[in-house]
Design an enzyme around this catalytic site. Structure first.
Site, PDB file in Angstrom:
ATOM      1  N   TYR A 186     -14.997  -2.408   8.835  1.00 48.72           N
ATOM      2  CA  TYR A 186     -13.577  -2.047   8.928  1.00 48.72           C
ATOM      3  C   TYR A 186     -13.034  -2.303  10.335  1.00 48.72           C
ATOM      4  O   TYR A 186     -11.982  -2.929  10.520  1.00 48.72           O
ATOM      5  CB  TYR A 186     -13.427  -0.572   8.546  1.00 48.72           C
ATOM      6  CG  TYR A 186     -12.072   0.027   8.797  1.00 48.72           C
ATOM      7  CD1 TYR A 186     -10.967  -0.367   8.050  1.00 48.72           C
ATOM      8  CD2 TYR A 186     -11.889   1.007   9.773  1.00 48.72           C
ATOM      9  CE1 TYR A 186      -9.720   0.209   8.275  1.00 48.72           C
ATOM     10  CE2 TYR A 186     -10.658   1.583   9.995  1.00 48.72           C
ATOM     11  CZ  TYR A 186      -9.568   1.181   9.245  1.00 48.72           C
ATOM     12  OH  TYR A 186      -8.348   1.749   9.470  1.00 48.72           O
ATOM     13  N   ASP A 213       2.413  -1.768  -4.445  1.00 46.49           N
ATOM     14  CA  ASP A 213       1.021  -1.319  -4.389  1.00 46.49           C
ATOM     15  C   ASP A 213       0.255  -2.086  -5.469  1.00 46.49           C
ATOM     16  O   ASP A 213       0.851  -2.622  -6.401  1.00 46.49           O
ATOM     17  CB  ASP A 213       0.925   0.198  -4.637  1.00 46.49           C
ATOM     18  CG  ASP A 213      -0.345   0.802  -4.032  1.00 46.49           C
ATOM     19  OD1 ASP A 213      -0.255   1.468  -2.995  1.00 46.49           O
ATOM     20  OD2 ASP A 213      -1.437   0.587  -4.602  1.00 46.49           O
ATOM     21  N   GLY A 247       0.834  -1.214   0.000  1.00 49.24           N
ATOM     22  CA  GLY A 247       0.000   0.000   0.000  1.00 49.24           C
ATOM     23  C   GLY A 247       0.860   1.253   0.000  1.00 49.24           C
ATOM     24  O   GLY A 247       0.488   2.280   0.586  1.00 49.24           O
ATOM     25  N   LEU A 307       1.497   3.532  -2.056  1.00 48.56           N
ATOM     26  CA  LEU A 307       1.045   4.767  -2.704  1.00 48.56           C
ATOM     27  C   LEU A 307      -0.082   5.447  -1.927  1.00 48.56           C
ATOM     28  O   LEU A 307      -0.597   6.469  -2.344  1.00 48.56           O
ATOM     29  CB  LEU A 307       0.583   4.481  -4.134  1.00 48.56           C
ATOM     30  CG  LEU A 307       1.666   3.906  -5.063  1.00 48.56           C
ATOM     31  CD1 LEU A 307       1.085   3.614  -6.436  1.00 48.56           C
ATOM     32  CD2 LEU A 307       2.848   4.862  -5.187  1.00 48.56           C
ATOM     33  N   GLY A 308      -0.458   4.870  -0.790  1.00 52.00           N
ATOM     34  CA  GLY A 308      -1.558   5.426  -0.004  1.00 52.00           C
ATOM     35  C   GLY A 308      -1.118   6.580   0.873  1.00 52.00           C
ATOM     36  O   GLY A 308       0.024   7.048   0.799  1.00 52.00           O
TER      37      GLY A 308
HETATM   38  N1  SER Z   1      -8.923   6.910   9.494  1.00 50.08           N
HETATM   39  C1  SER Z   1      -9.649   5.673   9.482  1.00 50.08           C
HETATM   40  C2  SER Z   1     -10.998   5.847   8.923  1.00 50.08           C
HETATM   41  O1  SER Z   1     -11.536   6.897   9.099  1.00 50.08           O
HETATM   42  C3  SER Z   1      -9.747   5.112  10.872  1.00 50.08           C
HETATM   43  O2  SER Z   1      -8.653   4.302  11.093  1.00 50.08           O
HETATM   44  O3  SER Z   1     -11.516   4.943   8.357  1.00 50.08           O
END
Ligand code: SER
Length: 317
Positions: free
Chosen positions: A146, A39, A13, A15-16
């Site tokens: 997430y 990436d 990752g 390029l993030g």
């Molecule tokens: N910055 C992240 C998000 O907002 C939280 O880890 O998804």
């Protein structure tokens, strides 16, 4: 005495938002040729990441990852390839596949090649039942997909450490604020977008309420926390190895607007909360990072004033 083994790092990752800054700092420390950026996206011309090796890599392709580790003689992986909270709620299946599958790939590769691993967690591991000042140790009941993948990530790190001795470590990153590369797909992105909007349009439509308060951190602090954690002797790394709370600062969206108004004449902001408000509301206002302070000496440097000045200076370049 034999010379210490050179550090050769692979970043997923790259390029993030975090990768762009981390690769730059790692190359400064270890030499450009010793930091392999990877990436899923093609390398664009206009990024600092072009100053050293780059390979296309899907974090789900464990065989390709293993081959690159052998080809470049890698000694540690910083695993930043992930889907953030907003994209994760839009596509939960993809979020689980990439975040959990990618972490398994990295940990398996580390196990088979004796590598040290950094795999970040997030404040998204907390849920509505977490105290507003989040303790290090507390039940983790996130509501977002997430957040659930990040809890699984912490569990995987602990499992590979206990069962296989893989020295994997992680931080629960707060919302990260930086200017070199845009944030993407996260709930805390308003704290980055607002600066671009203030400087380019003089106006921002903020997607959370003015009293929304979340833990945040400037990228320079986040990179330093990451490297301090990874460079600490293993005997200093305690029970929280998979997800240390690290505090930077906390502010409300209104406080951020006011701080920007002080520096950008005529800046205006409307608050138009959308579904992202729910994710923000499920997270704590601040985190207790006493363990990170005690175990490896963490201390943040950037307050809101310093962040606003640095963002405006960086984005104006
Ligand atoms: N910055 C992240 C998000 O907002 C939280 O880890 O998804």
């Amino acid at each position: 005495m034999p010379a210490p083994e050179a550090t050769r790092v692979m970043v997923t990752g790259a390029l993030g938002q975090i990768g762009t800054d981390l690769v730059e700092e790692l190359r400064r420390m270890h030499g450009n040729e010793n930091v392999l950026a990877t990436d899923i996206r093609e390398l664009p011309d206009h990024t600092g990441v072009t100053n050293g090796p780059f390979e296309l890599l899907s974090v789900l392709d464990t065989d390709a990852m293993d081959s690159l580790v052998k080809e470049y003689d890698i000694t540690k992986i910083f695993h930043l390839g992930a889907i953030l909270s907003v994209t994760g709620e839009q596509n939960p299946k993809l979020c689980k596949k990439i975040n959990v599958g990618g972490t398994v790939s990295v940990l398996e590769t580390a196990k088979n090649n004796n590598l040290q691993v950094y795999a970040p967690s997030s404040i998204a591991v907390f849920g509505p039942d977490t105290p507003k000042h989040a303790p290090q140790i507390t039940p983790l009941n996130p509501t977002t997909t997430y957040g659930k993948t990040k809890v699984t990530g912490e569990n995987l790190i602990n499992e590979y450490w206990k069962k296989h001795g893989v020295d994997a470590r992680g931080l629960r990153y707060p919302g990260l604020i930086s200017w070199k590369s845009p944030a993407g797909g996260g709930t805390t992105d308003y704290a980055v977008e607002i600066f671009n909007a203030a400087l380019n349009q003089g106006h921002y439509d903020c997607f959370v309420r003015p009293n929304t308060k979340l833990p945040m951190m400037y990228m320079d602090d986040a990179i330093r926390a990451t490297l301090d954690l990874m460079n600490s002797p293993i005997k200093k790394i305690g029970k929280s190895r998979a997800g240390y709370n690290v505090s930077g600062l906390s502010f409300t969206a209104q406080e951020l607007v006011d701080a920007i108004k002080d520096k950008v004449d005529g800046f205006t902001c409307n608050f138009i909360p959308d579904v992202r408000q729910n994710y923000a509301d499920s997270w704590p206002d601040s985190v207790n990072d006493a363990s990170a302070k005690k175990d490896w000496g963490w201390e943040a440097e950037y307050d809101l004033g310093k962040i606003v000045d640095s963002m405006i200076e960086g984005l104006s370049k």
